[in-house]
Design a protein around this motif. Structure first.
Motif, PDB file in Angstrom:
ATOM      1  N   MET A 140      -6.407   4.131  -1.815  1.00 41.57           N
ATOM      2  CA  MET A 140      -7.083   3.864  -0.548  1.00 41.57           C
ATOM      3  C   MET A 140      -8.605   3.933  -0.714  1.00 41.57           C
ATOM      4  O   MET A 140      -9.343   3.153  -0.116  1.00 41.57           O
ATOM      5  CB  MET A 140      -6.636   4.871   0.517  1.00 41.57           C
ATOM      6  CG  MET A 140      -5.162   4.798   0.905  1.00 41.57           C
ATOM      7  SD  MET A 140      -4.643   3.191   1.585  1.00 41.57           S
ATOM      8  CE  MET A 140      -3.870   2.464   0.155  1.00 41.57           C
ATOM      9  N   LEU A 159       0.831  -1.202   0.000  1.00 37.38           N
ATOM     10  CA  LEU A 159       0.000   0.000   0.000  1.00 37.38           C
ATOM     11  C   LEU A 159       0.868   1.255   0.000  1.00 37.38           C
ATOM     12  O   LEU A 159       1.967   1.258   0.557  1.00 37.38           O
ATOM     13  CB  LEU A 159      -0.930   0.007   1.218  1.00 37.38           C
ATOM     14  CG  LEU A 159      -1.797  -1.239   1.432  1.00 37.38           C
ATOM     15  CD1 LEU A 159      -2.675  -1.055   2.664  1.00 37.38           C
ATOM     16  CD2 LEU A 159      -2.655  -1.525   0.212  1.00 37.38           C
ATOM     17  N   LEU A 175      -9.956   0.669  -2.131  1.00 40.33           N
ATOM     18  CA  LEU A 175     -10.052  -0.379  -1.110  1.00 40.33           C
ATOM     19  C   LEU A 175     -11.201  -0.110  -0.149  1.00 40.33           C
ATOM     20  O   LEU A 175     -11.892  -1.039   0.282  1.00 40.33           O
ATOM     21  CB  LEU A 175      -8.731  -0.476  -0.346  1.00 40.33           C
ATOM     22  CG  LEU A 175      -7.541  -0.990  -1.176  1.00 40.33           C
ATOM     23  CD1 LEU A 175      -6.237  -0.802  -0.405  1.00 40.33           C
ATOM     24  CD2 LEU A 175      -7.736  -2.453  -1.555  1.00 40.33           C
ATOM     25  N   LYS A 176     -11.423   1.160   0.164  1.00 45.97           N
ATOM     26  CA  LYS A 176     -12.527   1.504   1.062  1.00 45.97           C
ATOM     27  C   LYS A 176     -13.868   1.178   0.418  1.00 45.97           C
ATOM     28  O   LYS A 176     -14.765   0.592   1.051  1.00 45.97           O
ATOM     29  CB  LYS A 176     -12.465   2.979   1.438  1.00 45.97           C
ATOM     30  CG  LYS A 176     -13.524   3.391   2.458  1.00 45.97           C
ATOM     31  CD  LYS A 176     -13.343   4.843   2.880  1.00 45.97           C
ATOM     32  CE  LYS A 176     -14.389   5.238   3.927  1.00 45.97           C
ATOM     33  NZ  LYS A 176     -14.204   6.649   4.374  1.00 45.97           N
ATOM     34  N   LEU A 194     -10.596  -2.035   3.200  1.00 47.63           N
ATOM     35  CA  LEU A 194      -9.476  -1.158   3.553  1.00 47.63           C
ATOM     36  C   LEU A 194      -8.836  -1.542   4.885  1.00 47.63           C
ATOM     37  O   LEU A 194      -7.607  -1.664   4.982  1.00 47.63           O
ATOM     38  CB  LEU A 194      -9.929   0.298   3.591  1.00 47.63           C
ATOM     39  CG  LEU A 194      -8.860   1.308   4.021  1.00 47.63           C
ATOM     40  CD1 LEU A 194      -7.655   1.259   3.083  1.00 47.63           C
ATOM     41  CD2 LEU A 194      -9.437   2.726   4.064  1.00 47.63           C
ATOM     42  N   ASP A 195      -9.647  -1.731   5.917  1.00 48.87           N
ATOM     43  CA  ASP A 195      -9.091  -2.016   7.240  1.00 48.87           C
ATOM     44  C   ASP A 195      -8.270  -3.302   7.236  1.00 48.87           C
ATOM     45  O   ASP A 195      -7.153  -3.350   7.775  1.00 48.87           O
ATOM     46  CB  ASP A 195     -10.207  -2.109   8.282  1.00 48.87           C
ATOM     47  CG  ASP A 195     -10.859  -0.760   8.569  1.00 48.87           C
ATOM     48  OD1 ASP A 195     -10.255   0.273   8.195  1.00 48.87           O
ATOM     49  OD2 ASP A 195     -11.965  -0.745   9.142  1.00 48.87           O
ATOM     50  N   PRO A 231      -0.297   4.702   1.002  1.00 49.48           N
ATOM     51  CA  PRO A 231      -1.281   5.696   1.451  1.00 49.48           C
ATOM     52  C   PRO A 231      -0.771   7.125   1.441  1.00 49.48           C
ATOM     53  O   PRO A 231      -1.555   8.072   1.312  1.00 49.48           O
ATOM     54  CB  PRO A 231      -1.616   5.249   2.880  1.00 49.48           C
ATOM     55  CG  PRO A 231      -0.426   4.462   3.319  1.00 49.48           C
ATOM     56  CD  PRO A 231       0.070   3.779   2.089  1.00 49.48           C
TER      57      PRO A 231
END
Length: 284
Positions: free
Chosen positions: A158, A145, A161-162, A167-168, A147
């Motif tokens: 990001m 990743l 993925l969210k 994401l988490d 970010p």
């Protein structure tokens, strides 16, 4: 190391004299016995891999020299919007920037240039068996990743993925949390990680070409702002004919082929026209 790697940190100038007659489809030919004309072109640094060969083609067929700068579009845009900086042709990322420059009377016109495509990249052979972006949230998958990469690269990946709802977990799975796309992707190529969300153009860079595989990401998961690129002539163009001819060439079949080779979707392609309509990118 600057964020987003080589194309973000590059300040590139290329120049040359024409070898002969004008370029078919460029919109204008410039006589070889004239004093060489110079044109200043700025773009988002991510476009450098496409502009460098396109600029050379234009120079080789026209009596002109392109002074090119590829850098972080946000910084270039800020200097044009609120500072004393000037350029003659500008190809920014994010449609709103082109619209603001046009509204301020600093950009005479702009047209759709190309579109970027976000993909899931995996090492050659896809050893972890990744099939979708959602797989980046599975236990045991080593994610790469970025970010903190300069906008929009880090934030966009990001956001994907969210939207995918992973994401988490993808953050928990991270073996690399970086601020430089090229450095992070090196970890992917080496086999340290299993998957990353990046722009397809990154996979076409010389150091990565042929060393990664890509998987599609549903368009609904990709945030719109980073996707379109435009190109326009600025009010400071000293040689309007040359500036117009350059833009015409970049949007020609020959010019657009440079962007396709670099991993972009040309605006003049069938898919590019669809995306232009989807994102409201029209000539202005």
């Amino acid at each position: 190391m600057e964020k987003n790697g080589i194309s973000r940190r590059s300040f590139i100038k290329t120049g040359g004299l024409a070898l002969g007659a004008g370029l078919a489809g460029s919109g204008q030919a410039f006589a070889a016995d004239e004093t060489p004309r110079t044109l200043q072109v700025w773009s988002c640094g991510g476009l450098a891999e496409a502009f460098i060969p396109a600029n050379r083609l234009f120079e080789e067929k026209n009596n002109a020299s392109i002074a090119y700068t590829g850098a972080f579009a946000g910084a270039l845009g800020k200097s044009l919007l609120g500072g004393s900086a000037q350029t003659e042709v500008f190809a920014p990322r994010v449609l709103d920037l082109a619209k603001k420059l046009k509204a301020q009377g600093k950009m005479l016109f702009f047209e759709p240039l190309c579109f970027t495509r976000y993909v899931v990249a995996v090492p050659k052979g896809n050893p972890a068996g990744i099939s979708t972006v959602e797989d980046m949230g599975k236990a045991g998958v080593r994610t790469v990743l970025i970010p903190d990469a300069s906008p929009p690269g880090g934030a966009a990946s990001m956001a994907v993925l969210k939207k995918a709802g992973v994401l988490d977990q993808a953050m928990k799975n991270a073996v690399t949390l970086g601020d430089c796309v090229q450095t992070a992707v090196t970890d992917l190529v080496s086999g340290k990680g299993d998957a990353a969300v990046i722009e397809e153009r990154i996979t076409r860079l010389p150091e990565f070409e042929g060393r990664l595989e890509t998987l599609p990401i549903p368009e609904a998961l990709i945030p719109p702002p980073p996707v379109p690129f435009t190109i326009g002539v600025m009010t400071w163009a000293k040689d309007r004919d040359l500036a117009d001819a350059f833009v015409h060439f970049i949007l020609s079949e020959t010019g657009q082929a440079c962007f396709e080779k670099a991993g972009f979707i040309p605006a003049r392609s069938e898919e590019g026209r669809r995306l232009a309509a989807t994102y409201g990118v029209t000539a202005s």
